[in-house]
Design an enzyme around this catalytic site. Structure first.
Site, PDB file in Angstrom:
ATOM      1  N   LYS A 196       0.844  -1.207   0.000  1.00 36.22           N
ATOM      2  CA  LYS A 196       0.000   0.000   0.000  1.00 36.22           C
ATOM      3  C   LYS A 196       0.873   1.248   0.000  1.00 36.22           C
ATOM      4  CE  LYS A 196       0.755   0.934   4.461  1.00 36.22           C
ATOM      5  NZ  LYS A 196       1.121   2.134   5.161  1.00 36.22           N
ATOM      6  N   THR A 198      -3.539   5.613   4.090  1.00 37.57           N
ATOM      7  CA  THR A 198      -2.214   5.993   3.569  1.00 37.57           C
ATOM      8  C   THR A 198      -2.323   6.877   2.330  1.00 37.57           C
ATOM      9  OG1 THR A 198      -1.582   3.780   4.220  1.00 37.57           O
ATOM     10  CG2 THR A 198       0.079   5.033   3.114  1.00 37.57           C
TER      11      THR A 198
END
Ligand SMILES: NC(=O)c1ccc[n+]([C@@H]2O[C@H](COP(=O)([O-])OP(=O)(O)OC[C@H]3O[C@@H](n4cnc5c(N)ncnc54)[C@H](O)[C@@H]3O)[C@@H](O)[C@H]2O)c1
Length: 333
Positions: A187, A244
């Site tokens: 990610k 994120t």
């Protein structure tokens, strides 16, 4: 219980505060004596401004702090996990719970960090992975957060859950260390790309497209490596990707924003001032994808921008020009 957290960056410090708050006897270990001295003097981490470190949190630069501990957290940058774990081998008592809190894949070997820790500590201590949407800056301030503890078995994961769980820090258990670790590492690559889009002034549609297709390629790789599909839609998967890619706390996204604005890559990393795991993960994603025989077009262009000098402004047009396909791998097959 007696606990130690290794790595006094933002994440290690935040996790030490969670353990301390839950009544555990906790020591925070710094990599250098200099760093330890600063923490001792200021009783505040430069990575968690405004969060006081209580006197009862023990601070040290001596790794002997892990002796007699029942639980030890490794929260160093991913590149330092092997060297840190190697130093633990002769200091840990067998059966100590090891918690892997770093996010990354080892460069060179492409091993997951729990595998690296197991290798270096000789397999006498169970390793549980802690991951999820959890910015240190928010955990340090007690903002409600949820993560997963992924263990080699349910019972071990439950012991880590019990150590960390509080009204402000919710922990779910899982047995999927593979999916949890692959999602956690990759990610960061998508967050770098999301930052690039933000830096270039791209639209919300484009960012949603990137995040969704980014998740699809992370899922493809994770499943090929043995992950459970449920992990992809869980906290360690979609949960962490959302936080994120959307938060200014994310150093990967912040680094991407600078790159998208035309700042040279080494300068962008320097300006962020903390470890940018996505840069390492982009190289690892490429190796893992080749090994597993899966396509990861977004991770591939991230690699080209980061390591081969490709101009970031050419990437969206090229990805948009790829041949049409089904959204689901298996349909129309
Ligand atoms: N910051 C977060 O919100 C967060 C959340 C979850 C996971 N993580 C992961 O935790 C890990 C650490 O992140 P962070 O935010 O605390 O990083 P950071 O940049 O704030 O701190 C890194 C720390 O590692 C130390 N260090 C440097 N070289 C070392 C070495 N060779 N051996 C041991 N320690 C060394 C540095 O002194 C520094 O204190 C990363 O893998 C990151 O992806 C971070």
């Amino acid at each position: 219980m007696k606990t130690a957290v290794l790595g006094s960056g933002g994440w290690g410090t935040a996790l030490a505060l969670v353990l301390l708050d839950n009544g555990h006897e906790t020591t925070l270990w710094s990599y250098t004596e200099e760093k330890n001295k600063i923490l001792k003097e200021k009783r505040e981490s430069p990575m968690l401004k405004g969060v006081a470190l209580p006197e009862k949190l023990a601070l040290t630069a001596d790794l002997d702090c892990v002796r007699d501990c029942e639980l030890v957290v490794l929260a160093t940058p991913s590149f330092a996990v092997r060297e840190t774990a190697a130093k633990l081998k002769d200091r840990l008592k067998p059966g100590t719970l090891l918690v892997s809190a770093s996010k990354g894949i080892e460069r060179g070997t492409s091993l997951r960090l729990s595998e690296v820790i197991e290798e270096e500590t000789g397999g006498t201590c169970p390793v549980v992975v802690l991951s999820g949407p959890s910015h240190a800056e928010e955990v340090g301030r007690g903002i409600p957060t949820g993560v997963v503890a992924a263990g080699p078995d349910e019972e071990t994961a439950r012991r880590v859950q019990a150590a960390f769980m509080s009204r402000r820090f919710r922990v779910y258990t899982t047995d999927d260390r593979i999916g949890t670790e692959i999602c956690a590492a990759l990610k960061n690559v998508i967050a770098l790309c999301a930052g690039c889009l933000d830096g270039m002034g791209a639209g919300d549609n484009t960012k949603a497209l990137l995040m969704t297709r980014g998740m699809a390629e992370i899922a493809r790789l994770s499943v090929a490596l043995g992950a459970r599909r449920e992990t992809i839609t869980g906290l360690a998967g979609v949960g962490d990707l959302i936080v994120t890619c959307c938060s200014m706390h994310s150093r990967n996204r912040r680094c991407g924003i600078l790159i998208g604005r035309g700042v040279p890559i080494p300068e962008a990393i320097e300006q962020v001032g903390a470890v940018v795991e996505g840069c390492y993960a982009a190289a690892n994603a490429r190796t893992l994808a080749a090994k597993a025989g899966v396509e990861m077009p977004i991770a591939q262009v991230a690699y080209e921008v980061l390591y081969e000098g490709r101009d970031v402004t050419t990437v969206v047009t090229d990805l948009m020009g790829r041949a049409g396909r089904s959204e689901y791998e298996e349909s129309w097959a």
